[in-house]
Design an enzyme around this catalytic site. Structure first.
Site, short mmCIF file in Angstrom:
data_model
loop_
_atom_site.label_atom_id
_atom_site.label_comp_id
_atom_site.label_asym_id
_atom_site.label_seq_id
_atom_site.Cartn_x
_atom_site.Cartn_y
_atom_site.Cartn_z
N HIS A 133 -41.80 -23.83 -39.59
CA HIS A 133 -41.14 -22.94 -38.63
C HIS A 133 -42.13 -22.56 -37.54
CE1 HIS A 133 -38.86 -19.54 -37.05
NE2 HIS A 133 -37.82 -20.13 -37.60
N ASP A 137 -33.03 -23.20 -44.02
CA ASP A 137 -32.16 -24.36 -44.21
C ASP A 137 -32.44 -25.12 -45.50
OD1 ASP A 137 -30.74 -24.06 -41.80
OD2 ASP A 137 -32.46 -24.83 -40.70
#
Ligand code: CMC
Length: 433
Positions: free
Chosen positions: A310, A368
């Site tokens: 991320h 996710d």
């Protein structure tokens, strides 16, 4: 902008000339250097592709501490919201800044519930798409087309119209996503039901058929609500920044949210949930994990571990923690034992977090990584994973859009560039090239 200026300044020196740049202290996060007047004063641009060091706006909605792995909405930690609140209460919090009173929540839920139907004429839009269209493609088109139906809420200079557009978008997005799904499987559209809550209504619109009664399992509607809550907002991510940039030109809210949906679709962003489940299924069994880890580390192979890494989190994504727990609960409650995909996911996470490549780069599972496992257990096809993300994120896009339009300093977003192309040259006739 709230006054957060300090007496502190940063000094930039170019060719022996010094420029003092004002600095701001945020309520949380790193201090900010204001470069807005730099070009006028020094005649230079700053260069930051991907905005890795640039604050594109000021905001009071969401804060992420990437090192701690902390996500706060209006100050409230996401794990507390996911554990104790529910999606529409979080929507109210994001939109209006405070948790609602009982009466405020009742009114808000009532308003959202009563805006869930879409104009009947809009059904024809769906019929213009191929049945095998990706539901995200359908959503980009249909949400953009809302501007052609809801003219009475497109005046962005009118606070009441802005509010109506906000309510319409939050309310109608599940209907549109469910219709995109129904269309893709060739089943009749199912109208919203006002006696069901937001998540249960969405599941009903997706899975009910006219031929028999469909009773929504409360376990699944709770899990669905949690998925929406975990996706509600994430400060200035790519799709939110897209919505803000589109809106900065004065475009109407439906067009701006359609732009956000388009951006969310990419596999580096919201499309990662579909890509992640595809990857976990391709891995198939834990013994193949080392092969995929090796590929993810190989700089000559474009393969990346989907659901990992991320831009902001350099620690566990707090949403992934809740999602992992939710995946365990849902599979357990549905009596799905030894789900092979979940086994692969857990083992992959373990091996990656033991591997220097991922440790050194601070690559952790993101939101996710586990969401697809839950959605698959609920019987959603993979193509619906990103539309579900879009439903949940709508309130974030809308809250950021509303905040931006309420800022008197709002101006069109217009980045500059480091130009590396040809300098001025004369046109050459085709026969002389
Ligand atoms: N697998 C393997 N290596 C990775 C991964 C990954 N998933 N993510 C980053 N890296 C490596 C990358 O190759 C680079 O290595 P090096 O320094 O040796 O060149 C380093 O880590 C830094 O990566 P980056 O590309 O500079 O980082 P970024 O901040 O630009 O990218 C990201 C962030 C999310 C796009 C990226 O981590 C990624 O592609 N992850 C997979 C897709 C994904 O799961 N996306 C969902 C994000 S969370 C939900 C959302 O935003 O919608």
């Amino acid at each position: 902008m709230a006054d957060s200026s300090t007496s502190k300044t940063a000094t930039l020196s170019i060719d022996g000339q010094s420029y003092d740049l004002p600095m701001y202290t945020p309520t949380a996060g790193p201090e900010v250097v204001d470069i807005r007047k730099l070009y006028a004063q020094a005649g230079v641009f700053t260069y930051d592709p991907g905005y890795t060091s640039t604050a594109s706006c000021d905001s009071t909605i969401t804060f992420i501490d990437g090192d701690k792995g902390e996500l706060l909405h209006r100050g409230y930690p996401i794990d507390q919201l996911a554990g104790n609140s529910h999606y529409l209460e979080v929507c109210y919090l994001l939109l209006y800044g405070e948790l609602p009173t009982t009466k405020q929540l009742e009114n808000f839920e009532n308003t959202i519930t009563r805006h869930t139907m879409i104009h009947e004429q809009m059904h024809n839009f769906f019929r213009g798409f191929r049945r095998d269209a990706h539901p995200m493609a359908t959503m980009v088109g249909v949400v953009g087309a809302m501007s052609a139906f809801y003219h009475d809420s497109t005046n962005i200079h009118d606070a009441r119209e802005r509010e109506i557009a906000s309510h319409r978008l939050i309310a109608k997005m599940p209907t549109i996503a469910a219709m995109a799904y129904k269309y893709s499987v060739g089943q009749p559209f199912v109208y919203p039901r006002n006696d069901l809550d937001y998540a249960a209504n969405f599941l009903h619109m997706c899975f009910a058929v006219p031929a028999e009664e469909y009773v929504v399992d409360p376990i699944l509607s709770r899990a669905m609500d949690r998925i929406f809550t975990l996706h509600a907002d994430h400060e200035q991510n790519a799709s939110t920044s897209t919505v803000r940039l589109a809106s900065s030109s004065g475009a109407n809210p439906f067009a701006c949210i359609a732009a956000g949906i388009a951006c969310l679709w990419g596999p580096a962003h919201g499309g990662a949930n579909q890509a992640c489940l595809q990857m976990l299924q391709e891995i198939g069994t834990p013994d193949r994990i080392p092969e995929f880890l090796a590929r993810a580390k190989d700089k000559d192979d474009p393969f990346r571990l989907m659901g990992f890494g991320h831009r902001v989190y350099k620690n566990f994504d707090p949403r992934a923690k809740v999602m992992k727990q939710s995946a365990d609960e849902v599979l357990d409650l549905l009596g799905i034992e030894d789900n092979p995909t979940l086994q692969v996911a857990k083992e992959l996470e373990k091996q990656a977090l033991d591997d220097d490549y991922f440790v050194d780069r601070k690559l952790f599972p993101n939101v996710d990584f586990y969401s697809g496992i839950i959605l698959e257990a609920m019987q959603f096809p993979m193509s619906m994973f990103t539309p579900i993300f879009a439903v949940g994120r709508t309130v974030g896009w809308i809250s950021q859009w509303k905040e931006m339009l309420g800022d008197p300093q709002n101006k069109i977003g217009r980045p500059r560039q480091l130009y590396l192309g040809s300098t001025k040259r004369d046109y050459v006739d085709i026969e002389n090239r």
